[in-house]
Design a protein around this motif. Structure first.
Motif, short mmCIF file in Angstrom:
data_model
loop_
_atom_site.label_atom_id
_atom_site.label_comp_id
_atom_site.label_asym_id
_atom_site.label_seq_id
_atom_site.Cartn_x
_atom_site.Cartn_y
_atom_site.Cartn_z
N TYR A 1 3.06 0.95 -31.71
CA TYR A 1 2.87 -0.48 -31.73
C TYR A 1 2.59 -1.15 -30.41
CZ TYR A 1 2.63 -4.41 -34.80
OH TYR A 1 2.62 -5.85 -35.69
N VAL A 2 1.35 -1.59 -30.14
CA VAL A 2 1.19 -2.39 -28.74
C VAL A 2 1.34 -3.93 -28.86
CG1 VAL A 2 -0.49 -2.59 -26.80
CG2 VAL A 2 -0.40 -0.48 -28.03
N ALA A 3 2.57 -4.28 -28.54
CA ALA A 3 2.95 -5.83 -28.88
C ALA A 3 2.76 -6.71 -27.44
CB ALA A 3 4.25 -5.80 -29.26
N SER A 4 2.50 -7.88 -27.68
CA SER A 4 2.40 -8.76 -26.66
C SER A 4 3.48 -9.41 -26.21
CB SER A 4 1.40 -9.92 -27.15
OG SER A 4 1.75 -10.40 -28.16
N PHE A 5 4.22 -10.50 -26.77
CA PHE A 5 5.45 -10.98 -26.73
C PHE A 5 6.35 -11.45 -27.66
CE2 PHE A 5 1.88 -12.94 -23.69
CZ PHE A 5 2.67 -12.46 -22.32
N PRO A 6 7.50 -11.12 -27.48
CA PRO A 6 8.42 -11.19 -28.81
C PRO A 6 8.74 -12.59 -29.12
CG PRO A 6 9.71 -11.05 -26.63
CD PRO A 6 8.31 -10.80 -26.01
N ILE A 7 7.22 -13.19 -29.87
CA ILE A 7 7.68 -14.57 -30.43
C ILE A 7 7.47 -14.29 -32.09
CG2 ILE A 7 6.41 -15.90 -28.43
CD1 ILE A 7 3.72 -15.61 -30.47
N LYS B 1 8.48 6.31 -38.39
CA LYS B 1 9.03 5.67 -37.45
C LYS B 1 8.05 4.88 -36.43
CE LYS B 1 12.86 8.63 -35.85
NZ LYS B 1 12.42 9.81 -36.75
N VAL B 2 8.45 3.58 -36.08
CA VAL B 2 7.49 2.82 -35.02
C VAL B 2 8.00 2.67 -33.64
CG1 VAL B 2 8.53 0.61 -35.97
CG2 VAL B 2 6.06 0.82 -35.12
N LYS B 3 7.29 3.08 -32.83
CA LYS B 3 7.65 3.09 -31.57
C LYS B 3 7.03 1.87 -30.74
CE LYS B 3 8.07 7.83 -30.12
NZ LYS B 3 9.59 7.79 -29.31
N ILE B 4 7.47 0.82 -30.13
CA ILE B 4 6.76 -0.55 -29.56
C ILE B 4 6.98 -0.55 -28.20
CG2 ILE B 4 7.23 -3.07 -29.77
CD1 ILE B 4 9.09 -2.30 -32.28
N VAL B 5 5.65 -0.93 -27.74
CA VAL B 5 5.74 -1.33 -26.34
C VAL B 5 4.97 -2.81 -26.09
CG1 VAL B 5 4.21 -0.75 -24.16
CG2 VAL B 5 5.14 1.11 -25.47
N TRP B 6 6.01 -3.55 -25.26
CA TRP B 6 5.63 -4.80 -25.03
C TRP B 6 4.67 -5.04 -23.74
CZ3 TRP B 6 6.75 -8.20 -28.86
CH2 TRP B 6 7.73 -8.17 -29.68
N ALA B 7 3.30 -5.08 -24.14
CA ALA B 7 2.43 -5.05 -22.90
C ALA B 7 2.67 -6.19 -22.05
CB ALA B 7 1.20 -5.04 -23.17
N GLN C 1 11.15 -7.34 -20.80
CA GLN C 1 10.77 -8.56 -19.74
C GLN C 1 11.19 -7.88 -18.30
OE1 GLN C 1 12.62 -9.36 -22.31
NE2 GLN C 1 12.04 -11.12 -23.10
N ALA C 2 12.36 -7.30 -18.11
CA ALA C 2 12.78 -6.60 -16.99
C ALA C 2 11.87 -5.55 -16.67
CB ALA C 2 14.12 -6.43 -16.89
N LEU C 3 11.38 -4.76 -17.61
CA LEU C 3 10.57 -3.27 -17.42
C LEU C 3 9.34 -4.07 -16.90
CD1 LEU C 3 11.74 -1.29 -20.33
CD2 LEU C 3 12.02 -0.70 -18.01
N SER C 4 8.79 -5.01 -17.68
CA SER C 4 7.32 -5.39 -16.94
C SER C 4 7.49 -5.99 -15.65
CB SER C 4 6.89 -6.79 -18.16
OG SER C 4 6.99 -6.29 -19.28
#
Lengths: 356, 306
Positions: free
Chosen positions: A153-159, A181-187, B267-270
């Motif tokens: 899961y490519v995510a943007s911001f935790p809103i 299972k889901v793996k999440i990366v916040w870009a 956020q810290a990782l970014s």
């Protein structure tokens, strides 16, 4: 960079010069976009809505947009539109919420429409789409299609909007596959094709065989296609970027809403309101289901239909949070709209910590 | 497991390559005493022109050449303004970025929403299939080899050649260099064009290899990162190489850390790649006595005495 684009028909200009249209001034409508109109995703769909207004009221309206406006620095762009005679202004990203309210307080005679936010005022309306309905359908498809039981899961911001999307996706996937299972990366960006592609690669390298994204460019989808894996388009049909890899896409259709709001403004009947529609009103649609076996396709169609008809709610109670505690059910057999719009926890089964 | 790390390394290389190419170009420009802040704009024009021409001619190679040419053409405007009219370089560079981003959108407008097959990595039968190192050494994108050659070439040129010495002395003190009979403006013109070519090439890499489509804003600040790398690397080519790879590696590794849900705040990782690169390069500069400072004439206009 902010590029101000004026869209005025040559014919309208000629009319104006002849003095024929001078009796009635054209309504100026402004748009603030977070990305470029050419992102082929989120902003592109909003711009389709703007074009729909132009087409619906020829000669009566004039639309302007400012694209690629950074959220943190959006106040002056919004004010620029307010100062230049725009009577209805759409600000189309969550991060524009506070700046919109600030400018709106200074210009009480101008009406504002803020997308995906939750704070309103007398001259600020909010509107959004129930994108999580589409995410649930995606989850069902992904849960059926994955062979590694791992989804990226490519995510943007935790809103809340994004978190609710992740949760709906996971609930959909769990409904057909208990081991998923889901793996999440916040870009940490809405739009940076290179970074989004890197995030998708990292997820694929860690064993994900299906990618879904809540960022705006087609790059993650394209990466999945290049590696022979599957993914979902974002905000608009991106099948051209992945003819073999796109399973479906959530399409945001803002046009009917925008045309309606322009109409009430023209008639002088505009009022502040909050509108949150999904499949039922056609604001959220699914692109054709492709690259999947017929039984999965059937299941996806049935799920979409059930949500559309109101028979099923993606957040039907009981919903459990990560710790296994049941979330209080404030809606009618499901979580209330308010609960979904302020979601700040992961549901059970997501093996990750939500950044706050 | 080897496959996993190899795969990470390949991703790091694709992320670092455009930064390295653009930064090496800017390094030469700044070494000649000119500060061109328009890297982001030249990169964007390289990306959109490269993609547009590649689509029209159906040839990625011609697209790459067009991207280089577009970067050079834009840098020529900068040269005309800053060398010809001795205008302020900071203002001209910022204007170049704005112009470049707008122009790139215009050139690419018709090509939004289309995609191409990425330029494939090279494949040498036998060598590329060697287990372990085969793909890393013999199976990369042609741009990777080009960027390595460019890094070594730039270092060699500045350190070991007479022309490189002239360029450096012009950058250190243009008045003295002029008095010695060196051609200040001509050298700077060539340096600026080289910088434009590199930025254009880096842009073409973005739209033809990294993410093979065009969209406005796709450079997403990489031109500015390249500029910062040059400064933090104390204007040394091999340190620029190190910095680009450090930044690329930190970017990719923090994403893997997220995907593996190690529980660190995202956020810290970014922010990690930026912090890691700055800290590392500053530490290297502090440790060595006599680290190269900025070129003496950097950013100042030269008007030949009559």
């Amino acid at each position: 960079m902010n590029i101000m684009v004026k869209v005025a028909g040559a014919a309208a200009l000629a009319l104006g010069l002849a003095g024929a249209a001078s009796a009635q001034e054209k309504l100026k409508i402004g748009f603030i976009y977070v990305g470029p109109v050419g992102d082929h995703g989120w902003t592109y769909q909003h711009d389709q809505g703007r074009k729909a207004i132009e087409a619906a009221f020829p000669g009566k309206v004039e639309t302007t947009f400012i694209e690629s406006v950074p959220e943190a620095d959006s106040e002056r762009s919004i004010e620029q539109l307010a100062r230049t005679g725009h009577k209805l202004i759409f600000t189309t990203s969550f991060g524009f919420m506070e700046p919109t309210l600030k400018v709106a307080a200074k210009y009480p005679n101008i009406n504002f429409e803020h997308a995906t936010g939750y704070k309103r005022a007398k001259n600020v309306a909010t509107y959004s789409g129930k994108f999580h309905e589409g995410r649930y359908v995606q989850g069902v498809i992904a849960g059926k299609m994955t062979k590694t039981n791992t989804i990226g899961y490519v995510a943007s911001f935790p809103i809340p909007e994004v978190v609710a999307g992740i949760n709906a996706f996971m609930l959909g996937a769990q409904s057909v596959n208990p081991n998923v299972k889901v793996k999440i990366v916040w870009a940490a960006t809405w739009f940076d094709p290179g970074k989004e592609a890197d995030a998708a690669k990292a997820l694929l390298d860690q064993g994900a065989d299906i990618i879904t994204q809540h960022t705006d460019s087609p790059a993650p989808l394209q990466q999945a296609e290049a590696r022979g894996k599957f993914a979902f388009g974002q905000a608009s049909d991106m099948i051209r970027f992945a003819p073999k890899g796109q399973l479906t896409a959530i399409i945001d259709d803002w046009a009917p809403y925008y045309v309606e709001r322009a109409r009430v403004q023209l008639e002088g009947k505009w009022q502040s309101q909050d509108v949150w529609d999904g499949f039922a009103k056609g604001k959220v649609k699914m692109a054709p289901y492709t690259n999947m076996p017929d039984d999965v396709k059937k299941l996806a169609q049935d799920t979409e239909e059930a949500i559309k008809s109101g028979k099923f709610n993606p957040f039907k109670c009981p919903v459990f949070d990560q710790s296994g505690k049941e979330v209080k059910c404030e809606g009618n057999g499901a979580l209330s709209d308010g609960q979904i719009l302020s979601m700040n926890y992961y549901v059970k089964g997501i093996d990750d910590k939500l950044p706050k | 497991m080897i496959g996993f790390w190899e795969s990470i390394l390949l991703t790091v290389i694709t992320a670092a390559t455009p930064l390295l190419i653009a930064a090496l170009g800017e390094l030469i420009v700044e070494k000649s005493g000119v500060l061109n802040l328009g890297v982001e704009g030249m990169m964007a024009v390289g990306a959109s022109t490269g993609f547009a021409v590649a689509t029209l001619t159906d040839s990625s190679s011609i697209g790459v050449l067009a991207g280089i040419a577009a970067g050079m053409a834009l840098s020529l405007i900068f040269a005309l303004v800053t060398l010809g009219f001795a205008a302020n370089q900071v203002a001209a560079g910022l204007a170049l970025t704005i112009l470049g981003l707008g122009l790139a959108g215009l050139i690419g407008a018709k090509f939004v929403g289309t995609s191409r097959i990425a330029i494939p990595p090279i494949h040498i039968p036998g060598l590329s299939d060697l287990p372990g190192i085969g793909k890393l050494v013999f199976g990369q994108s042609p741009f990777f080899y080009l960027s390595v050659v460019l890094a070594v070439g730039v270092a060699w040129f500045l350190r070991r050649t007479r022309a490189g010495l002239s360029l450096r002395s012009i950058g250190e003190n243009h008045a003295s260099a002029h008095a010695l009979g060196l051609k200040v403006l001509r050298t700077r013109l060539l340096a600026i064009l080289f910088g434009g070519a590199c930025a254009g090439l880096a842009g073409a890499y973005l739209s033809l290899v990294y993410t093979p489509f065009w969209s406005p804003g796709m450079t997403a600040g990489r031109g500015w990162i390249a500029l910062a790398l040059v400064v933090f690397a104390s204007w040394l080519p091999l340190r620029v190489f190190l910095g680009a790879y450090l930044f690329g590696a930190a970017t990719i590794l923090q994403m893997h850390a997220q995907a593996a849900s190690m529980g660190l705040p995202s956020q810290a990782l970014s922010a990690f790649p930026y912090i890691a690169t700055i800290v590392a390069l500053v530490l290297i500069s502090m440790r060595r006595v006599g680290a190269t400072p900025a070129p003496g004439s950097l950013g100042t206009a030269f008007v030949p005495p009559r």
